[in-house]
Design an enzyme around this catalytic site. Structure first.
Site, PDB file in Angstrom:
ATOM      1  N   HIS A   1       0.819  -1.218   0.000  1.00  0.00           N
ATOM      2  CA  HIS A   1       0.000   0.000   0.000  1.00  0.00           C
ATOM      3  C   HIS A   1       0.850   1.265   0.000  1.00  0.00           C
ATOM      4  CE1 HIS A   1       0.576   1.044   4.338  1.00  0.00           C
ATOM      5  NE2 HIS A   1       0.657  -0.266   4.512  1.00  0.00           N
TER       6      HIS A   1
ATOM      7  N   CYS B   1       2.531  -4.901   7.011  1.00  0.00           N
ATOM      8  CA  CYS B   1       2.266  -4.722   5.591  1.00  0.00           C
ATOM      9  C   CYS B   1       3.433  -4.006   4.914  1.00  0.00           C
ATOM     10  CB  CYS B   1       0.971  -3.942   5.383  1.00  0.00           C
ATOM     11  SG  CYS B   1      -0.506  -4.901   5.768  1.00  0.00           S
TER      12      CYS B   1
END
Length: 522
Positions: free
Chosen positions: A414, A433
């Protein structure tokens, strides 16, 4: 005779004689379903211990392969070849060939497993290595071997990936260098810079020559050639390539070859864990290199810096492979429960719901709940009934786009508003992440396969401000890997820090399994 052996022998045709050899094979194989199934299917006939040329050729090919197993960084001693040969020479009864037959099949399968898909089970070494190793069917492997040229079959077992071959070549070169005494004396200086001269600069020169970063030279000064060599060294070790041998660079230069070779051996083992098709197009995220790349037909066509999980028990990024299915533009951030109750809830309770105002409260039906309607004093981490969500915005923790390969670890790639972290040399800061430095360009690269104008397509959705899922017409394999040693197309080895300590664990496990550092002389 064991019950299992008796059951196996029931498969022998009634008119066939049950020989002592067959009975011995059935008994010896009873504890191994894969081997037992093979011999049951072939009528308990020998493939190793028979007197014909085929059996002799199989024995010879296997023993030769086992003798040279350390060429692949395999544990030679674990195959017990000397004991096996001694047992073959000492056969005195009609049953002993059957035992030897099954033992050779066991050794063959162990060698094949070690060479094809690795010596270790990753998750047993580190629970955060959740990679699914592509193990082969043992019965089918034996069947295929008996129908093939044994030497060619054994040569075809290792991974076919170019990286595996390059790592093996680098391993041999380093073993030869180790046999010559390594890279020589370390440099007795904390730091050196262009323009300096003297004995410490000569020591640096000699070290760079031994490592292969500099051609032979008689220069005693830190000249342009040495500066270029230091830059090449820095690039190969993930350091800022300024050509100055500062304290950090000097620390890496002074590491001995015995410290680097284990990284190569571990990388070879890791390649075996991934002995499967990776995809003509795939995404390769090397956690230790802090990069994410798009690879098309084995060539990197896009690269961006990344930030990975912080080195704490609940934040380290795991290793696994999955399939990217879609991207989400203007994403919501659905705050993980662990973050909600550990990082946000205490402040919200203390302030009566006044803190973390950028987050929405979401009830079990997905509705937004007014903070003023909540009795904050009634809740704790154990009974807090709401989820937290951050709606789309430039300040959203996920930035303006995320890339999804749905998985049980809740890991994805992301954007991020925290752009300053990408300037750091070591970039381990996230909750697990993978944050991307160039997420828009990454999106354009993926969308170019399905949109004639990927930039305008992406930007038009972005400008709408609406949370939008964009499916990828062609799903893309994603591989989150951890390589402290890897090669480039020219074969030069690059090294990175063992940020999570995983490679140290793997090397210790390899040593316990019998893998040794080897010095080649002559």
């Amino acid at each position: 005779m064991t019950v299992l052996a008796a059951v196996f022998l029931l498969s022998v045709p009634a008119k066939a004689q049950v020989t002592p050899f067959m009975q011995a094979v059935a008994e010896a194989a009873a504890s191994d379903p894969g081997i037992a199934a093979f011999y049951r299917a072939n009528g308990y006939k020998p493939i190793w211990t028979g007197k014909g040329n085929k059996d002799r050729n199989r024995r010879s090919a296997l023993l030769k392969a086992l003798k040279n197993a350390d060429d692949h960084a395999l544990p030679v001693a674990s195959y017990n070849t000397e004991l096996l040969k001694a047992n073959l020479r000492r056969i005195t009864s009609k049953r002993e060939p059957g035992k030897a037959e099954v033992e050779m099949s066991r050794i063959f399968l162990k060698y094949a497993r070690d060479l094809q898909t690795g010596i270790l089970t990753p998750s047993r070494v580190d629970s955060e290595i959740v990679r699914a190793v592509p193990l082969r069917d043992r019965t089918k492997l034996l069947m295929a071997f008996t129908k093939s040229n044994p030497t060619k079959f054994l040569r075809g077992l290792p991974p076919k990936a170019p990286e595996y071959a390059r790592l093996l070549k680098a391993k041999v070169a380093m073993e030869k260098q180790l046999g010559r005494g390594g890279w020589g004396p370390t440099v007795p200086a904390r730091s050196l810079k262009p323009g300096q001269s003297g004995s410490t600069v000569v020591a640096l020169r000699n070290r760079l020559i031994a490592m292969g970063y500099m051609k032979r030279s008689a220069s005693q000064s830190y000249d342009a050639a040495m500066q270029a060599a230091v830059q090449q060294f820095q690039l190969a070790h993930g350091l800022a390539a300024d050509g100055v041998a500062g304290a950090g660079t000097m620390t890496e230069i002074n590491r001995q070859i015995e410290e680097r070779l284990p990284s190569v051996l571990v990388a070879i083992e890791r390649e075996r864990w991934m002995n499967l098709p990776r995809g003509k197009r795939h995404i390769w995220v090397n956690l230790t290199d802090f990069t994410a790349t798009v690879v098309d037909n084995e060539k990197v066509t896009f690269r961006t810096r990344s930030v990975i999980g912080k080195n704490t028990a609940d934040r380290r990024s795991p290793e696994f492979s999955d399939i990217m299915e879609y991207m989400e533009i203007n994403p919501n951030w659905n705050v993980p429960r662990s973050i909600s109750v550990k990082e946000y809830l205490p402040g919200m309770i203390a302030s009566g719901g006044g803190s973390a105002g950028h987050l929405q409260l979401i009830d079990g039906r997905g509705r937004v709940v007014s903070r003023s309607s909540v009795n904050w004093a009634a809740y704790s981490a154990r009974n807090f009934p709401y989820d937290l969500r951050q709606p789309p915005s430039r300040g959203n923790a996920l930035g303006l786009v995320k890339f999804m390969f749905p998985n049980r670890h809740n890991i994805y790639l992301h954007d991020t508003p925290a752009k300053n972290l990408f300037a750091r040399e070591v970039r381990a800061f996230s909750h697990g992440c993978i944050r991307l430095n160039d997420p828009f360009d990454f999106a354009y690269k993926l969308l170019a396969k399905q949109e004639s104008d990927p930039v305008n397509y992406f930007q038009s959705i972005l400008k709408s401000g609406r949370n939008t899922r964009v499916p990828l017409d062609e799903h893309v394999p994603v591989h989150l890997v951890y390589r402290t040693a890897f090669t480039d197309a020219k074969g030069r080895v690059h090294y990175r820090r063992d940020v999570y300590g995983r490679d140290a664990k793997i090397f210790n496990a390899l040593r316990k399994a019998g893998v040794e550092l080897r010095a080649l002389r002559g």
